[in-house]
Design an enzyme around this catalytic site. Sequence first.
Site, PDB file in Angstrom:
ATOM      1  CG  ASP A  13      -1.801  -1.337   1.403  1.00 52.84           C
ATOM      2  OD1 ASP A  13      -2.383  -1.737   0.132  1.00 52.84           O
ATOM      3  OD2 ASP A  13      -1.966  -1.989   2.304  1.00 52.84           O
ATOM      4  CD  GLU A  14       4.824  -0.259  -0.187  1.00 57.27           C
ATOM      5  OE1 GLU A  14       4.028  -0.694  -0.901  1.00 57.27           O
ATOM      6  OE2 GLU A  14       5.274  -1.253   0.649  1.00 57.27           O
ATOM      7  CE  LYS A  16       3.235  -2.517  -4.418  1.00 54.52           C
ATOM      8  NZ  LYS A  16       3.009  -2.124  -2.878  1.00 54.52           N
ATOM      9  N   GLY A  17       0.606   1.288  -7.744  1.00 54.23           N
ATOM     10  CA  GLY A  17      -0.231   1.616  -9.049  1.00 54.23           C
ATOM     11  C   GLY A  17       0.218   2.963  -9.356  1.00 54.23           C
ATOM     12  N   GLY A  40      -3.931  -4.620  -4.374  1.00 54.36           N
ATOM     13  CA  GLY A  40      -4.986  -3.570  -4.988  1.00 54.36           C
ATOM     14  C   GLY A  40      -4.211  -2.393  -5.381  1.00 54.36           C
ATOM     15  CG  HIS A  41      -1.423  -1.929  -7.716  1.00 54.91           C
ATOM     16  ND1 HIS A  41      -0.569  -2.827  -8.590  1.00 54.91           N
ATOM     17  CD2 HIS A  41      -0.915  -2.316  -6.393  1.00 54.91           C
ATOM     18  CE1 HIS A  41       0.451  -3.365  -7.845  1.00 54.91           C
ATOM     19  NE2 HIS A  41       0.260  -3.274  -6.661  1.00 54.91           N
ATOM     20  CD  GLN A 226       1.072  -8.763  -2.228  1.00 48.29           C
ATOM     21  OE1 GLN A 226       1.813  -9.452  -2.715  1.00 48.29           O
ATOM     22  NE2 GLN A 226      -0.089  -8.717  -2.515  1.00 48.29           N
ATOM     23  CB  THR A 241       1.857 -12.188   0.979  1.00 50.42           C
ATOM     24  OG1 THR A 241       1.131 -12.681   0.341  1.00 50.42           O
ATOM     25  CG2 THR A 241       2.963 -11.494   0.398  1.00 50.42           C
ATOM     26  NE  ARG A 305      -7.954  -6.509   5.913  1.00 48.31           N
ATOM     27  CZ  ARG A 305      -6.984  -7.644   5.979  1.00 48.31           C
ATOM     28  NH1 ARG A 305      -6.918  -8.244   7.224  1.00 48.31           N
ATOM     29  NH2 ARG A 305      -6.195  -7.725   4.965  1.00 48.31           N
ATOM     30  CB  THR A 416       2.664  16.463  -4.124  1.00 45.88           C
ATOM     31  OG1 THR A 416       2.359  16.568  -5.493  1.00 45.88           O
ATOM     32  CG2 THR A 416       4.059  16.541  -3.828  1.00 45.88           C
TER      33      THR A 416
END
Length: 440
Positions: A13-14, A16-17, A40-41, A226, A241, A305, A416
């Site tokens: 969740d950084e 990446k997408g 999830g991207h 991930q 994972t 979540r 940003t």
Amino acid sequence: MANVVIAGMQWGDEGKGKIVDLICPAFDAVVRFQGGHNAGHTVKFGDKHFALRLIPSGILHEGMRCVLGNGMVIAPDAFLEELGELRDAGVDGDGRLFVSDRATVILPVHAALDQAREKARGADAIGTTSRGIGPAYESKASRYGLRVADLGAPDLVERLEGLLAVIRPQLADLGADLDADECDVAWLAEKCRGWAEALAPMVADTSGMLYELRREGANVLFEGAQGALLDIDHGTYPYVTSSNSTVGGAAPGAGVPPQTIDGGIGILKAYTTRVGAGPFVTELTGEIGEHLGRRGNEFGTVTGRPRRCGWLDLVAGRYTQRLNGVDGFALTKLDVMDELEEVQVCTAYRINGEERRDFPASRAEEEAAEPVYKTVPGWQANTVGILDFDDLPQAAKDYVALIEEELETPVLIVSTGPRREETILRRNLEAFQRVTGGRL
Ligand code: IMP
């Protein structure tokens, strides 16, 4: 530089997408090499918003070839649903979206096992995405898994019987419903045949395809899912994972020789988040954590979540950069920290009274670790949408410089805002030119 891996430097969740989508124009093909629809991207541009789970974000770029590599675990229903959603939005993958014939199939019974196990673990649950990722990788490693190429195999029924012979007793032990469709061989076989037909136009020897692309001089982007701290070998085991989410996983997961990978970009969120259970040394359970979660919209793309939030952890960062060896970082969500009066950065852990800069291997030590913080001033100014690094407030620039210094790695991109356009590209940095081949 031609072939570059994008990897998450934290617990996923950084962002990446967004970065993959942004740098895609510098590449000819994008390949996913591990994981499945646990990822999830999110990609936003203009007034469009896409949540991709299996299909590489490159699909949103016309003509870009997209590959689901052999290292992935693929739930065909989820894949076909995602494809349908893209088609409805006018995005067509025909002739440029490929699925490895060697990828492992996630069957509904894998998801049932994942869910039954998590339920049985109670308070000790890992907090998986309940998509069947772990059980599917287990089937693969135990050599009774089903691969994409086998979906229409003449001995499909025997294979499924073999698989169910292992999984059914486990489900029975966990009190799951064995009369459910997913435990029925005839039902599964019918499903598999349908999937074989639906996937057929996209199934390919993708490693061979990448070999040919390499010979033509194409530039390939490997899209990790991930993050390094969720890597099965190097992450915070057992709260991880079931695949190698570090840069090194790209070679076996896509079927390319490691020496053909030229570099990497690590995606680093300006603070830390984690979904699911497991130790999180810099976690903020109070007001600041809630503020980051709210402002950063920190809710899982797949499961919805709420994500746990905390300060940036440079002990973890040093460790994951050691593992990934990326050429530079894309620092994401800097704007989420805009309102903070002061910012803390974890530079060491204190474990049983001893100050440590290394990332511990044992769960007991991870749980015992307390953060040692360096406090720096916040910038308390609006950075949303800033496009030029020089326009950032001084305290924000200092924050970036601190990260670069501590992790001995340049920050090449600063995000940003959630939109494609809201990004600082530091084109003047040599490493930026290197990883993008000067094409961005
Ligand atoms: P699994 O991958 O569903 O088995 O879940 C194992 C752990 O990885 C759980 O803590 C999940 O929350 C986490 N996880 C899996 N995929 C992602 C992701 O894409 N982003 C963040 N966490 C993830």
